[in-house]
Design a protein around this motif. Structure first.
Motif, PDB file in Angstrom:
ATOM      1  N   LEU A 112       0.839  -1.083   0.031  1.00 45.22           N
ATOM      2  CA  LEU A 112      -0.072  -0.059  -0.260  1.00 45.22           C
ATOM      3  C   LEU A 112       0.946   1.290   0.015  1.00 45.22           C
ATOM      4  O   LEU A 112       1.756   1.418   0.875  1.00 45.22           O
ATOM      5  CB  LEU A 112      -0.873   0.175   1.238  1.00 45.22           C
ATOM      6  CG  LEU A 112      -2.124   0.396   1.396  1.00 45.22           C
ATOM      7  CD1 LEU A 112      -3.249  -0.086   0.509  1.00 45.22           C
ATOM      8  CD2 LEU A 112      -2.832   0.686   2.539  1.00 45.22           C
ATOM      9  N   GLY A 113       0.526   2.210  -0.990  1.00 39.77           N
ATOM     10  CA  GLY A 113       1.447   3.416  -1.049  1.00 39.77           C
ATOM     11  C   GLY A 113       1.003   4.258   0.212  1.00 39.77           C
ATOM     12  O   GLY A 113      -0.159   4.417   0.597  1.00 39.77           O
ATOM     13  N   LYS A 114       2.234   4.607   0.730  1.00 38.46           N
ATOM     14  CA  LYS A 114       2.137   5.588   2.009  1.00 38.46           C
ATOM     15  C   LYS A 114       2.942   7.025   1.939  1.00 38.46           C
ATOM     16  O   LYS A 114       4.117   7.004   1.611  1.00 38.46           O
ATOM     17  CB  LYS A 114       2.636   4.742   3.218  1.00 38.46           C
ATOM     18  CG  LYS A 114       1.649   3.732   3.556  1.00 38.46           C
ATOM     19  CD  LYS A 114       2.102   2.606   4.444  1.00 38.46           C
ATOM     20  CE  LYS A 114       3.217   1.748   3.804  1.00 38.46           C
ATOM     21  NZ  LYS A 114       2.761   0.366   3.580  1.00 38.46           N
ATOM     22  N   ALA A 169       1.058   4.032  -6.092  1.00 41.35           N
ATOM     23  CA  ALA A 169       1.851   4.846  -5.108  1.00 41.35           C
ATOM     24  C   ALA A 169       2.977   5.829  -5.757  1.00 41.35           C
ATOM     25  O   ALA A 169       2.951   6.963  -5.208  1.00 41.35           O
ATOM     26  CB  ALA A 169       2.610   3.646  -4.299  1.00 41.35           C
ATOM     27  N   GLY A 170       3.607   5.265  -6.756  1.00 36.93           N
ATOM     28  CA  GLY A 170       4.485   5.933  -7.661  1.00 36.93           C
ATOM     29  C   GLY A 170       3.922   7.338  -8.156  1.00 36.93           C
ATOM     30  O   GLY A 170       4.380   8.501  -7.958  1.00 36.93           O
ATOM     31  N   THR A 185       6.309   4.270   1.632  1.00 40.48           N
ATOM     32  CA  THR A 185       5.824   3.044   1.359  1.00 40.48           C
ATOM     33  C   THR A 185       6.843   1.928   2.167  1.00 40.48           C
ATOM     34  O   THR A 185       6.309   1.184   2.629  1.00 40.48           O
ATOM     35  CB  THR A 185       5.566   2.853  -0.190  1.00 40.48           C
ATOM     36  OG1 THR A 185       4.756   3.845  -0.522  1.00 40.48           O
ATOM     37  CG2 THR A 185       4.919   1.501  -0.520  1.00 40.48           C
ATOM     38  N   ASP A 186       7.951   2.001   1.748  1.00 41.84           N
ATOM     39  CA  ASP A 186       8.773   1.053   2.358  1.00 41.84           C
ATOM     40  C   ASP A 186       9.309   1.289   3.380  1.00 41.84           C
ATOM     41  O   ASP A 186       9.892   0.332   4.240  1.00 41.84           O
ATOM     42  CB  ASP A 186      10.228   0.850   1.312  1.00 41.84           C
ATOM     43  CG  ASP A 186       9.912   0.649  -0.170  1.00 41.84           C
ATOM     44  OD1 ASP A 186       9.054  -0.300  -0.422  1.00 41.84           O
ATOM     45  OD2 ASP A 186      10.174   1.290  -1.086  1.00 41.84           O
ATOM     46  N   GLY A 187       8.904   2.124   4.117  1.00 43.54           N
ATOM     47  CA  GLY A 187       9.349   2.472   5.445  1.00 43.54           C
ATOM     48  C   GLY A 187       8.411   1.534   6.442  1.00 43.54           C
ATOM     49  O   GLY A 187       8.780   1.651   7.708  1.00 43.54           O
TER      50      GLY A 187
END
Lengths: 938, 118
Positions: A611-613, A676-677, A702-704
């Protein structure tokens, strides 16, 4: 030793102490290390290497280089190997291509007898009708097609890519190119020097003692220069914008080929010249070869090319060939000096040259006819750099005319000269290139003034007679079997443009791609239409200059893959992988419907880390949210989350997700995994180009965070076991967010949302603790029957709830009002992305609607994209999502239908792929299950 | 060196000698790989950037459909010098205004949006 192998020659490249054995058409032969396949065969007296494409005529060495049209062979699994270039390796199994049943007895040579019928356009004219027979024609003709045999089982080798950033790249390692590389390096430039042949030197390699001495000096100077990287057996395939240069390195030690992508600050083209064949009757007989081919054989490989020779010479190369052949013990039966008007009219013989007829009518017996009638400039790279080489009749070849400031030419592309003169010119060009490269570098670093380009000395041009065709007709294009007669016939038939004639006759369209034959084709065609094409036209060369394997272009598979931090658990539990863009996600763990039932009845967890954050901070975040979402955000309280839909400026839905207010000036936006991008870029675009004054600081995280959705009636119980955060239904309500510690991990945030339609908490934990949290949830939920569920179960549950997925239930034309979110679109906001289009959409009406659909027969699950048709079979919509619902124990769908069919209770017909039709009904509510949302608000 | 038209601007990069180029019709390849001298990151290959095309101002949202659709879909499609927007997506993530000759691929100005005069 074979009688064709000469005593040691001063410039020979073979190592006589190392014998290499190989087979040719099944028979065992021996050569020496350093031999090419062709030179080893020649040393064994083999003169016929191939049969020609159309007429299956015997062919032998012509140019004895990579670009020899007659020297393509099969080596083991590999077709179309260039025998005059490929170095011999122990145990090679070499065979002739395109012959049946054998090279010496090729029955397809009967084509020669019908050659008058194989005129240009023969296939087009002959196999046109009847049309129904074409598949048969194609099968038969296919058997006559040239080329080797591809082994589909062939093990595919490794190919590499490499990026290089030389100050100067020199294309061509002859004397001028070598001198340019040395001078550029001495001037401080880093240099890549590319040479197509296996060793540097160009024509010096097969030259006289003086040439060999000069070559030794140049090689020593290059050896001493650490700033020069030499790439031999490599070819510059293309030159693109801003000196983006592709180099193919062949026959590497550990990879089949390597593509070097070089950004050269300056390019030096020193590609030199190719010797041109002469057009006359019998010019393709084995034993007819170019002077450079004869000299390569004798001087590089110590092979005697024949016993008795006639030499046609118009230049020093022909004269040198006479001397070399004499030294090699070849009897010189006649020397025809083209500078005095002497020429060859015909060569004849059964399996090779036996008799040569000259222009005085004299017949001479010979098994070797050497021609030296001129040069073709290798202008391909010049063309790619924007040069339009001009034909210089005095030199009978094209010369470079104008180049951009980051490209220079030297050597044969520019003029002629002694070795010293070529070296002097190359050196001056090398120094200038280094200077210009410095200027480019300085400009890249922000300098504003430029050094003057500097003067380049000119190179004189030697006079050379213009010789293309004798008084007889012969082959112009050896690889395609196109004769000068064919070109004249094409002109007669009305193909008066060379571009058309080329395509009609296929001259220049074979594997050699015009390098050897293009100028002769231009000359002959010009002769036919009564104009000198050479002076008015030039051929445009496009990349690649030489063939590149597809594997080389592809390189290694470097497609990045993304896994969530929880992936090790998924793998241990046999998750079926789902490829979602770059992400690999668990589709399910065996039984997605069981996963659905577990969530609806107890509790389940799903990894939603992709999920994009986007972390948003600053006082103007609400303004940004108001602008990019269709709904309202200005009154969002701390601790609340809201669902939002984004539209592009054309009103088409681009993404959706929830955004929560974590603190006074701190927000967290979530996007779809795939979006997300794009959303991140979209926000940056508005913030930088339209609202630079807004106080918004944006970080993609997102990756965090690893993200886990805990869903089901028991989710509160499970999450409560792992956190001190108050989960009481009244104090942490639906669509709210809290920050805090979960499973001992600080800096988590969790929001209570309900994509699945159940009470659920989405926990976002710093990514490094994702697996820890997941395993804690599994462990602490054991007695609750906690079940891991995958994307498929989530998709079923969201479909039961009628939640759309952007890109699945919407398409590139679906504008905001088409998906049943009219309540969210706030047209009273002064401005937001896509607002005008949404206003017009509403005003216009008549757009498709997204509706829930159920088939009459609950067991039929219409495949997605099934069409919805009316009584007259007109398409009225389509099924966008379709599944069997384990909760309702029946099939459920979402569909896009025309406006008139969107009312609840509307009857529909769905056309299935097998052609049958099923009846269905539009549901009153978009949710198939729990339309009131009571399960969410417990 | 091609002549520069227009005043030089603040935070711009100077004309790039490397990009003194050649008529596009003489280059056959579909592959275009420019060097863009990013004001933040230095010379980079164009595949680090998104090409966003001509810079087209956004009309007021109260405008008529024809004007809005011109903004959405119509492009000048100039042959020659063009002011265009690029996004250094794999670099500094800054939006850039670039003056590029789309015939020769010469680039004479690169500046962050807001860093130049327009």
């Amino acid at each position: 030793m074979s009688r064709y192998r000469l005593d040691p020659q001063p410039g020979e490249v073979i190592d006589r102490s190392k014998t290499v054995s190989f087979t040719w058409n099944g028979r065992r032969y021996e050569g020496f290390e350093g031999d090419t396949i062709a030179s080893a065969l020649a040393a064994n007296g083999v003169r016929v290497l191939s049969r020609s494409f159309k007429y299956h005529r015997r062919r032998g060495l012509l140019t004895a280089t990579y670009h020899d049209p007659n020297a393509m062979v099969q080596v083991g699994d590999e077709p179309n190997v260039r025998a005059a270039h490929q170095v011999l390796n122990e145990g090679m199994e070499v065979s002739a291509q395109n012959v049946w049943p054998s090279l010496s007895l090729d029955l397809k040579a009967v084509n020669q007898l019908v050659s008058p019928f194989l005129s240009p356009g023969f296939y087009y004219k002959t196999f046109m009708a009847p049309r129904a027979l074409w598949p048969w024609y194609q099968r038969v003709l296919g058997r006559f097609a040239a080329g080797g045999v591809v082994n589909p089982e062939h093990h595919s080798a490794e190919y590499d890519h490499r990026y290089a950033h030389p100050d100067v790249l020199v294309a061509g390692g002859g004397p001028a190119g070598m001198a340019a590389a040395i001078a550029a390096a001495e001037s401080g430039a880093s240099v890549i020097l590319v040479e197509e042949e296996p060793a540097l030197g160009g024509h010096l390699r097969f030259g006289d003692d003086g040439d060999l001495q000069a070559l030794a000096n140049l090689r020593a100077a290059i050896e001493a220069q650490t700033a020069i990287e030499v790439m031999t057996d490599a070819v510059v395939a293309g030159r693109y914008d801003h000196n983006w240069v592709s180099v193919v390195q062949r026959d590497m030690a550990h990879v089949e080929e390597r593509l070097v992508l070089a950004r050269a600050k300056h390019l030096i083209v020193a590609a030199g010249t190719l010797e041109r064949p002469y057009v006359f009757k019998g010019n393709d007989l084995p034993g007819v070869m170019l002077s450079t081919a004869a000299r390569r054989l004798t001087n590089l490989y110590a092979v005697k090319p024949g016993d008795k020779a006639v030499v046609l010479t118009a230049n020093q190369s022909g004269d040198a060939a006479v001397a070399d052949l004499e030294r090699a013990g070849v009897e010189i039966a006649a020397v025809l000096d083209a500078r005095n008007g002497e020429t060859v009219v015909e060569a004849s013989g059964r399996k090779g040259v036996q008799t040569v007829v000259d222009s005085s009518g004299k017949r001479t017996d010979a098994d070797l006819l050497v021609t030296a009638i001129g040069w073709t400039t290798s202008t391909a790279l010049l063309n790619m750099a924007g040069d339009r080489p001009v034909y210089e009749s005095r030199a009978a070849r094209f010369l470079s005319s104008s180049l951009p400031l980051n490209v220079l030419a030297t050597g044969g592309l520019v003029g002629d000269g002694t070795t010293d003169q070529l070296i002097e010119h190359g050196s001056a060009v090398g120094r200038a290139a280094a200077r210009r490269a410095k200027t480019v570098k300085a400009t890249w670093q922000g300098a504003t003034s430029h050094a003057a380009p500097g003067e380049i000395p000119t190179l004189d041009v030697d006079d050379h007679p213009e010789l293309f065709r004798s008084t007889t007709h012969g082959f112009v294009d050896y690889s395609e079997d196109v004769t000068s007669k064919d070109l004249l016939a094409a002109a007669e038939e009305g193909y008066d443009s060379i571009e058309l004639a080329k395509r009609y006759t296929t001259a220049g369209m074979g594997p050699i791609q015009g390098k050897v034959e293009a100028v002769n084709a231009l000359a002959v065609h010009g002769e036919a239409i009564g104009a000198s094409l050479l002076e008015t036209s030039t051929t445009t060369w496009r990349p690649p200059y030489a063939p590149i394997r597809l594997g080389t272009l592809a390189g290694r598979n470097r497609e990045p893959l993304r896994h969530s931090p929880i992936q090790p658990w998924h793998e241990r539990h046999n998750a079926k992988p789902l490829v979602a863009g770059q992400w690999i996600r668990p589709d399910h763990y065996g039984d997605p419907e069981a996963e659905v039932r577990a969530v609806r009845s107890g509790v389940g967890i799903i990894d939603v880390s992709p999920l994009g954050k986007i972390d948003l901070r600053g006082t103007d975040v609400p303004r940004l949210l108001e602008f990019v979402y269709v709904n309202k955000w200005s009154k969002l309280q701390v601790g609340k989350v809201r669902y939002g839909v984004m539209c592009a400026e054309d009103g088409v839905i681009m993404d959706d997700g929830v955004t929560g207010r974590l603190g006074h000036d701190r927000y967290m936006m979530s996007t779809t995994s795939g979006g997300a991008g794009g959303v991140w870029n979209w926000l940056d675009d508005w913030l930088q180009t339209s609202f630079p004054e807004w106080d918004v600081k944006m970080t993609a995280v997102t990756d965090g965070y690893a993200s886990i959705n805990v869903a089901g009636p028991n989710s509160r119980e499970l999450v409560g076991r792992l956190t001190e955060i108050d989960l009481d239904a009244d104090r942490f309500g639906y669509m709210e967010v809290r920050t805090g510690t979960v499973a001992g991990v600080t800096d988590c945030f969790l929001w209570r949302i309900g994509f699945t339609g159940e009470l659920s908490y989405e926990i976002h934990v710093p990514a490094g603790y994702g697996l820890w949290l997941w395993e804690n949830l599994i462990e602490f939920g054991d007695d609750l029957g906690v079940t891991a569920f995958g994307v498929e179960a989530q998709r079923i549950m969201r479909l039961e709830k009628g939640h759309f997925i952007v890109g699945q239930d919407t398409d590139g034309l679906t504008q905001g009002f088409g998906v049943g979110i009219d309540w969210a679109i706030k047209m009273d906001k002064p401005d937001f992305a896509g607002k005008p289009e949404l206003a017009w959409q509403k005003e216009r009406g008549g757009y498709p609607r997204l509706v829930a659909v159920q088939t009459d027969d609950p067991t039929v699950v219409p495949p997605e994209a099934s069409q919805i048709i009316d009584a007259s079979e007109k398409i009225k919509g389509r099924i966008t999502s379709s599944r069997h619902s384990p909760t309702l124990e029946r099939s459920i769908c979402l569909a896009q239908v025309e406006e008139g069919l969107a009312q609840g209770g509307q009857r529909l017909n769905i056309r299935l792929p097998d052609g049958t039709t099923v009846a269905a009904t539009v549901m009153a509510d978009q949710a198939h299950f729990d339309p009131e949302g009571t399960r969410l608000r417990v | 060196m091609a002549t520069r038209s227009g005043a030089s601007r603040t935070r711009t990069t100077p004309p790039v000698l490397l990009s003194v180029e050649t008529p596009a019709d003489s280059r056959g390849g579909a592959l275009v790989m420019l060097v863009i001298v990013c004001p933040n990151c230095g010379p980079r290959n164009d595949n680090e950037f998104n090409f966003r095309g001509e810079v087209i101002p956004r009309p007021s949202v109260d405008t008529d459909p024809a004007t809005w659709r011109r903004y959405l879909y119509m492009r000048g499609n100039t042959s020659g010098w063009q002011r265009e927007r690029w996004f250094h997506v794999s670099g500094c993530r800054r939006f850039l205004n670039i003056e590029r000759n789309n015939v020769t691929n010469e680039i004479r100005m690169v500046a962050e949006v807001g860093g130049d005069t327009t």
